[in-house]
Design a protein around this motif. Sequence first.
Motif, PDB file in Angstrom:
ATOM      1  N   CYS A 161       1.909  11.582  -6.470  1.00  0.00           N
ATOM      2  CA  CYS A 161       1.820  12.557  -7.562  1.00  0.00           C
ATOM      3  C   CYS A 161       0.489  12.439  -8.292  1.00  0.00           C
ATOM      4  O   CYS A 161      -0.123  13.453  -8.649  1.00  0.00           O
ATOM      5  CB  CYS A 161       2.980  12.380  -8.537  1.00  0.00           C
ATOM      6  SG  CYS A 161       4.567  12.910  -7.866  1.00  0.00           S
ATOM      7  N   ALA A 162       0.023  11.215  -8.501  1.00  0.00           N
ATOM      8  CA  ALA A 162      -1.270  11.000  -9.160  1.00  0.00           C
ATOM      9  C   ALA A 162      -2.410  11.602  -8.344  1.00  0.00           C
ATOM     10  O   ALA A 162      -3.426  12.018  -8.908  1.00  0.00           O
ATOM     11  CB  ALA A 162      -1.506   9.511  -9.380  1.00  0.00           C
ATOM     12  N   MET A 163      -2.231  11.688  -7.042  1.00  0.00           N
ATOM     13  CA  MET A 163      -3.264  12.264  -6.185  1.00  0.00           C
ATOM     14  C   MET A 163      -3.265  13.794  -6.220  1.00  0.00           C
ATOM     15  O   MET A 163      -4.328  14.407  -6.191  1.00  0.00           O
ATOM     16  CB  MET A 163      -3.063  11.792  -4.742  1.00  0.00           C
ATOM     17  CG  MET A 163      -3.340  10.323  -4.552  1.00  0.00           C
ATOM     18  SD  MET A 163      -2.918   9.746  -2.918  1.00  0.00           S
ATOM     19  CE  MET A 163      -4.011  10.711  -1.916  1.00  0.00           C
ATOM     20  N   VAL A 164      -2.096  14.415  -6.267  1.00  0.00           N
ATOM     21  CA  VAL A 164      -2.044  15.877  -6.141  1.00  0.00           C
ATOM     22  C   VAL A 164      -2.046  16.621  -7.469  1.00  0.00           C
ATOM     23  O   VAL A 164      -2.543  17.745  -7.539  1.00  0.00           O
ATOM     24  CB  VAL A 164      -0.840  16.345  -5.284  1.00  0.00           C
ATOM     25  CG1 VAL A 164      -0.917  15.769  -3.883  1.00  0.00           C
ATOM     26  CG2 VAL A 164       0.484  16.037  -5.937  1.00  0.00           C
ATOM     27  N   VAL A 213      -3.119   2.329  -2.122  1.00  0.00           N
ATOM     28  CA  VAL A 213      -1.779   1.872  -2.526  1.00  0.00           C
ATOM     29  C   VAL A 213      -0.721   2.613  -1.719  1.00  0.00           C
ATOM     30  O   VAL A 213       0.205   2.003  -1.167  1.00  0.00           O
ATOM     31  CB  VAL A 213      -1.561   2.064  -4.042  1.00  0.00           C
ATOM     32  CG1 VAL A 213      -0.109   1.800  -4.417  1.00  0.00           C
ATOM     33  CG2 VAL A 213      -2.491   1.157  -4.828  1.00  0.00           C
ATOM     34  N   LEU A 214      -0.847   3.918  -1.635  1.00  0.00           N
ATOM     35  CA  LEU A 214       0.115   4.734  -0.898  1.00  0.00           C
ATOM     36  C   LEU A 214       0.208   4.290   0.563  1.00  0.00           C
ATOM     37  O   LEU A 214       1.298   4.127   1.109  1.00  0.00           O
ATOM     38  CB  LEU A 214      -0.291   6.203  -0.987  1.00  0.00           C
ATOM     39  CG  LEU A 214       0.599   7.217  -0.290  1.00  0.00           C
ATOM     40  CD1 LEU A 214       1.965   7.279  -0.953  1.00  0.00           C
ATOM     41  CD2 LEU A 214      -0.049   8.580  -0.301  1.00  0.00           C
ATOM     42  N   GLU A 216      11.622  -0.072  -4.363  1.00  0.00           N
ATOM     43  CA  GLU A 216      10.540  -0.180  -5.356  1.00  0.00           C
ATOM     44  C   GLU A 216       9.210   0.284  -4.766  1.00  0.00           C
ATOM     45  O   GLU A 216       8.434   0.981  -5.422  1.00  0.00           O
ATOM     46  CB  GLU A 216      10.432  -1.614  -5.872  1.00  0.00           C
ATOM     47  CG  GLU A 216       9.355  -1.818  -6.904  1.00  0.00           C
ATOM     48  CD  GLU A 216       9.513  -0.977  -8.165  1.00  0.00           C
ATOM     49  OE1 GLU A 216       8.513  -0.818  -8.889  1.00  0.00           O
ATOM     50  OE2 GLU A 216      10.619  -0.460  -8.444  1.00  0.00           O
ATOM     51  N   ASP A 217       8.935  -0.091  -3.509  1.00  0.00           N
ATOM     52  CA  ASP A 217       7.703   0.364  -2.845  1.00  0.00           C
ATOM     53  C   ASP A 217       7.670   1.883  -2.743  1.00  0.00           C
ATOM     54  O   ASP A 217       6.639   2.510  -2.999  1.00  0.00           O
ATOM     55  CB  ASP A 217       7.584  -0.245  -1.443  1.00  0.00           C
ATOM     56  CG  ASP A 217       7.233  -1.719  -1.454  1.00  0.00           C
ATOM     57  OD1 ASP A 217       6.899  -2.259  -2.535  1.00  0.00           O
ATOM     58  OD2 ASP A 217       7.301  -2.337  -0.372  1.00  0.00           O
ATOM     59  N   LEU A 218       8.793   2.472  -2.385  1.00  0.00           N
ATOM     60  CA  LEU A 218       8.855   3.921  -2.249  1.00  0.00           C
ATOM     61  C   LEU A 218       8.698   4.614  -3.598  1.00  0.00           C
ATOM     62  O   LEU A 218       8.004   5.630  -3.708  1.00  0.00           O
ATOM     63  CB  LEU A 218      10.176   4.312  -1.584  1.00  0.00           C
ATOM     64  CG  LEU A 218      10.283   5.716  -1.038  1.00  0.00           C
ATOM     65  CD1 LEU A 218       9.150   6.031  -0.066  1.00  0.00           C
ATOM     66  CD2 LEU A 218      11.627   5.903  -0.344  1.00  0.00           C
ATOM     67  N   ARG A 219       9.292   4.056  -4.626  1.00  0.00           N
ATOM     68  CA  ARG A 219       9.166   4.611  -5.984  1.00  0.00           C
ATOM     69  C   ARG A 219       7.697   4.612  -6.415  1.00  0.00           C
ATOM     70  O   ARG A 219       7.187   5.606  -6.932  1.00  0.00           O
ATOM     71  CB  ARG A 219      10.003   3.804  -6.974  1.00  0.00           C
ATOM     72  CG  ARG A 219      10.016   4.394  -8.382  1.00  0.00           C
ATOM     73  CD  ARG A 219      10.663   3.445  -9.383  1.00  0.00           C
ATOM     74  NE  ARG A 219       9.846   2.273  -9.623  1.00  0.00           N
ATOM     75  CZ  ARG A 219       8.747   2.254 -10.386  1.00  0.00           C
ATOM     76  NH1 ARG A 219       8.331   3.340 -10.989  1.00  0.00           N
ATOM     77  NH2 ARG A 219       8.055   1.141 -10.551  1.00  0.00           N
ATOM     78  N   MET A 220       7.009   3.497  -6.167  1.00  0.00           N
ATOM     79  CA  MET A 220       5.586   3.415  -6.526  1.00  0.00           C
ATOM     80  C   MET A 220       4.745   4.372  -5.676  1.00  0.00           C
ATOM     81  O   MET A 220       3.818   4.998  -6.182  1.00  0.00           O
ATOM     82  CB  MET A 220       5.082   1.984  -6.383  1.00  0.00           C
ATOM     83  CG  MET A 220       5.637   1.057  -7.429  1.00  0.00           C
ATOM     84  SD  MET A 220       4.921  -0.608  -7.498  1.00  0.00           S
ATOM     85  CE  MET A 220       4.659  -1.053  -5.827  1.00  0.00           C
ATOM     86  N   ALA A 221       5.079   4.500  -4.398  1.00  0.00           N
ATOM     87  CA  ALA A 221       4.331   5.396  -3.509  1.00  0.00           C
ATOM     88  C   ALA A 221       4.444   6.843  -3.976  1.00  0.00           C
ATOM     89  O   ALA A 221       3.458   7.585  -3.973  1.00  0.00           O
ATOM     90  CB  ALA A 221       4.830   5.258  -2.069  1.00  0.00           C
TER      91      ALA A 221
END
Length: 124
Positions: free
Chosen positions: A48-51, A95-96, A38-43
Motif C-alpha cells: 500500500c505504501a508503494m501504490v 521488505v515486500l 505477521e509477515d503477510l500483514r507487513m507486506a
Amino acid sequence: MRPDVELRLPVDSAYVSVLRATTVSLAARLDFTLDDIEDLRMAVGEACAMVLPSATEGTDLTCQFFMKSGEVTITITVPSTTADLPEEDGFAWQVLSALTTHADLSTGDGTLAVTMTMNSTVDA
C-alpha cells in the motif's frame, strides 16, 4: 479468474489498517503460522505504501485475495495516471520481496498493481 475475496477502499492511508486486518483474518483461516500472518500483514502495508502515492485522488484501492490451501495471492490495484513503477531497489520493495514468496509490480490500462504470493511455512 474470480477472486475469493475482493475489497474496495477509498485511496486513503487511513483505510490500510482495514486491509491489514482483513489479510490477517484470511491468512488465519488458511492456517498460516503466526509468523507467516505477521509477515503477510507487513507486506500488505508495504504494498500500500508503494501504490498509494501514485493513486488518482478520489478513487478506490481494490484488493483481491486468491486463496488455496497453504497459499494466498493478493493483488492491490489503484487507478493511476503515472506510467512509472515504484523503484524496485527502494526500501518498501525490498521488505515486500523479503516477506513474500513472490512479488510483482505492473502498470497498464490506467492502473498500478502490486501482486504478492505467500506460501505457508506449515509443514515446510
